[in-house]
Design a protein around this motif. Structure first.
Motif, short mmCIF file in Angstrom:
data_model
loop_
_atom_site.label_atom_id
_atom_site.label_comp_id
_atom_site.label_asym_id
_atom_site.label_seq_id
_atom_site.Cartn_x
_atom_site.Cartn_y
_atom_site.Cartn_z
N GLU A 198 0.82 -1.22 0.00
CA GLU A 198 0.00 0.00 0.00
C GLU A 198 0.85 1.27 0.00
O GLU A 198 0.33 2.36 -0.17
CB GLU A 198 -0.95 0.00 1.21
N ASP A 227 5.07 -6.16 -0.62
CA ASP A 227 4.86 -7.41 0.11
C ASP A 227 5.24 -8.58 -0.78
O ASP A 227 4.38 -9.31 -1.29
CB ASP A 227 3.41 -7.50 0.60
N GLY A 234 4.64 -5.68 8.36
CA GLY A 234 4.85 -7.09 8.04
C GLY A 234 5.51 -7.91 9.12
O GLY A 234 6.14 -8.93 8.83
MG MG Z 1 1.91 -4.57 5.78
#
Ligand code: MG
Ligand code: AMP
Length: 725
Positions: free
Chosen positions: A511, A551, A575
């Motif tokens: 994002e 990611d 993450g």
């Molecule tokens: Mg993340």
């Protein structure tokens, strides 16, 4: 008979599989000093190889007519009462036999041993949890607790008497996580039990050893840690330790050694004793100095030339291992573990004074010269010997000439005479007292003044501030501008400092876009990276920007590789939990050197801590507020330790609260705060995505782990952001 000809020191290892064939850290090392000559340290990649060599050595030394003190770095006994509980006898050798009968060591063939099973069997002899704890897999060996919590140690003490005297960090009941002394004992006693049956061998302090040709004894390398820390640049630390310990033992005065061997408390009969416990200072002194033998360099480690920075040893693979999973670790426990397991990782170098501001001292600094270096005057006036004064009003003839700062008066001032003297001037011979010029009437040839001046008035004594040789600044000090004044005044121009800690920063998340770029729906600008890079710089470290990583595991892997190659620490954000897209924790898990630290803190989801190719990684939460709190509370003190500053707790202040809040027990809580009219005010929202509150705040309010209800005016702990710098 007391003197020995040969002093040998063994650094044992409890590894499941063999070590590398090339000399490496964390294998078995043997240091020897024979008839005053140090030998090159020997390396063994399995316990069997080491034992074979030691058995040969026992025979060869005897054949050559040399008496040997052969020492090992693991406990020879367990705390008082353990032997009886395990075997029904007080005899420590009964424990040796008991363990030797059961331990199966398949290091060479199956890369395994049964130490956890044997520990389980021992635990079953005791009621309640323990005493042994720690294992590699949480779900195996049910009679061996995974963590220490809940073990009482009220019937059997956790530590032996000598562990207390020597202040060892470990207990022989701890089998996993550093330090794994407990496993070394289990994998070492069977070997000792075989060696002790060889002719001429006695075990100290359990057996009479005066007539023995070989005396087996316990030692602990931590005793000489200060000497080791001085020169681990580029060499294998274990090899250096055994060599310097052998050197220190060989240099001990025979009478002193005899005393150390004979003068023991009663506990030693069962618990054994660390040879040299209580003699740390002397052994450390004896361990210092030039050594003629070559200590092998660490693999992949450039050996520094004279002018190159010296690199300290790397962190151990398991430095972040943690009994994870079930409980939430309290903040203080997490901090204690970080403090325990990390050490400086930055090289040391020598820098001139004018380039040392903000650097961290790697060694204590002593005054080369006193301050002030000579007695001098604090005022402009006239100097004389106080003893030459008489009763009543005084008139003293003036000696021609004057004393000024930097322009000393060379001659002596005669008794009963005075001399013109200016601030900072060294007191001429014959002067011990100075009268202010405002307090005299003066002509060209004499001065007159009223009585009452005290001896030594208006003078500064040599060394009244600092004496030559005083320690003026200690290692770990981050040099301030005022430190530079002190260093310069005391004649220090070249300083041994640490290289700055290099901190690489990356953000993760599909994002994220770069500020200024066009953001599609669902995308946000990266807020954490500029904050973390800025914090790094404010901490005095060197920021390295690794950019944003989507990611995607492969991109992240490549970026971590880049970070490990050029930084000492990596900070990631996002993450770090255990979801599908939490690639930081997944990758660190893959290396096996990672732990998910579930810390009881708010805000802050799991903090992922691990080593990537030897470089520590702090996997911070993605939420900007949580990322800031975790950086300040955990990463900052840890990086302080890695950078050579030592361990610091930020300074907090108790202030009246300007807010109301009630909090549940279980988690420590940090609120964005600032001080208004002497009261701690908190941000209007606790939402952890509220970046405006981060910028609004000037510090944090820290609320305790337990439940509290705070009303306006109640005292709370406030930590200004500046305290973290
Ligand atoms: Mg993340
Ligand atoms: P994560 O820990 O990756 O699950 O992220 C938690 C939250 O923090 C999500 O809402 C992310 O969008 C947000 N976040 C993660 N990284 C950043 C960043 N660098 N800047 C701003 N927000 C972030």
């Amino acid at each position: 008979m007391s003197a020995f000809d040969t002093f040998a020191v063994v650094d044992w290892s409890a590894r499941s599989g063999p070590s590398r064939k090339r000399p490496s850290q964390d294998a078995i090392w043997l240091g020897i000093s024979r008839q005053g000559q140090l030998a090159e340290p020997l390396y063994f990649w399995t316990r069997a190889k080491a034992e074979e060599h030691l058995a040969c050595m026992v025979k060869e030394e005897a054949a050559a007519g040399r008496r040997m003190l052969l020492t090992f770095d693991f406990p020879f006994g367990y705390p008082l009462g353990f032997a009886k509980a395990l075997t029904g006898e007080d005899d420590p050798f009964a424990v040796w036999d008991w363990i030797a009968e059961r331990i199966e060591d398949k290091q060479d063939t199956e890369r395994s041993n049964n130490r956890f099973e044997v520990a389980e069997e021992m635990n079953r002899k005791f009621s309640g949890l323990g005493p042994f704890w720690g294992k590699s897999h949480e779900d195996r060996w049910p009679d061996l607790p995974y963590r220490k919590a809940g073990i009482s140690y009220d019937t059997i003490p956790e530590k032996r008497e000598c562990d207390k005297v020597a202040r060892t960090a470990s207990s022989c009941f701890q089998l996993f996580y550093n330090p794994t002394v407990g496993s070394q004992v289990l994998m070492g006693l069977p070997m000792l039990n075989r060696l002790r049956t060889l002719p001429g061998v006695a075990v100290w302090p359990f057996e009479e050893h005066d007539a023995a040709n070989v005396v087996l004894a316990e030692i602990w390398p931590g005793l000489i840690e200060d000497a080791i820390r001085e020169d681990t640049g580029g060499v294998i630390r274990d090899a250096l330790q055994v060599t310097r310990l052998a050197l220190a033992l060989s240099r001990l005065d025979p009478a002193r050694l005899e005393h150390l061997l004979k003068d023991l408390p009663y506990q030693a009969r069962e618990e054994a004793w660390i040879l040299g416990a209580g003699a740390t200072k002397d052994l450390t002194e004896l361990a210092r100095g030039e050594i003629s033998v070559v200590i092998p360099a660490r693999p992949n480690q450039r050996v520094a030339g004279n002018n190159e920075p010296l690199a300290p040893p790397p962190l151990r693979d398991d430095c972040f291992a943690l009994p994870a999973g079930v409980d939430w670790t309290p903040v203080d426990d997490a901090l204690a573990m970080l403090q325990d397991r990390l050490h400086p990782v930055v090289a040391t170098q020598t820098l001139p004074l004018d380039r040392a501001l903000g650097r961290t001292l790697a060694a204590d600094v002593t005054a080369k010269r006193a301050n002030p270096p000579h007695a001098n005057t604090a005022v402009d006036g006239y100097g004389f010997a106080h003893a030459s004064l008489t009763e009543g009003d005084q008139t003293l003839p003036l000696t021609p000439g004057r004393a000024a700062a930097g322009k000393a008066f060379e001659g002596a001032v005669p008794h009963g005479h005075a001399i013109r003297i200016l601030t900072g001037a060294a007191l001429p011979q014959g002067v011990d007292t100075v009268i202010l010029q405002e307090d005299v009437t003066a002509s060209d040839t004499a001065i007159a003044f009223h009585p009452g001046i005290k001896p030594g008035a208006n003078t500064r004594k040599a060394g009244e501030d600092v004496s030559a040789g005083d320690t003026i600044l200690s290692k770990g000090r981050k040099l301030t501008p005022t430190d530079l004044a002190l260093l310069s005044a005391t004649g220090n121009t070249d300083l041994t400092v640490h290289a700055p800690l290099r901190v690489a920063v990356l953000s993760t998340g599909d994002e994220l876009v770069e500020p200024g770029a066009s953001a599609a729906p669902g995308q946000i600008f990266d807020a954490n990276r500029p904050m973390l890079l800025g914090l790094t710089e404010r901490f005095g470290f060197t920021p390295i920007d690794l950019g944003r990583v989507p990611d995607n595991r492969e991109t992240l892997r490549a970026t971590l590789d880049r970070g490990a190659a050029k930084a000492d620490v990596i900070l990631t954000s996002g993450g770090a939990s255990s979801g599908d897209e939490d690639h930081v924790s997944a990758l660190l898990n893959e290396t096996g050197a990672m732990s998910q630290w579930r810390i009881a803190v708010k805000p802050g989801r799991p903090l992922a801590l691990g080593l990537w190719k030897g470089t520590p990684v702090f996997g911070l939460p993605g939420n900007p507020v949580a990322a800031l709190v975790c950086t300040l509370v955990f990463a900052r003190p840890a990086m302080g330790l890695l950078s050579g500053q030592g361990w610091h707790r930020p300074q907090s202040f108790t202030l009246p609260a300007a807010f109301s809040k009630s909090k549940k027990p279980g988690r420590r809580e940090y609120l964005r705060a600032r001080v208004t009219d002497g009261q701690a005010e908190v941000f209007k929202s606790e939402g952890s995505g509220r970046i405006s509150g981060l910028s609004w705040a000037e510090g944090l309010v820290e609320l305790p782990d337990h439940a509290v209800t705070i009303s306006p005016g109640d005292p709370v702990s406030y930590i200004p952001f500046a305290s973290f710098l």
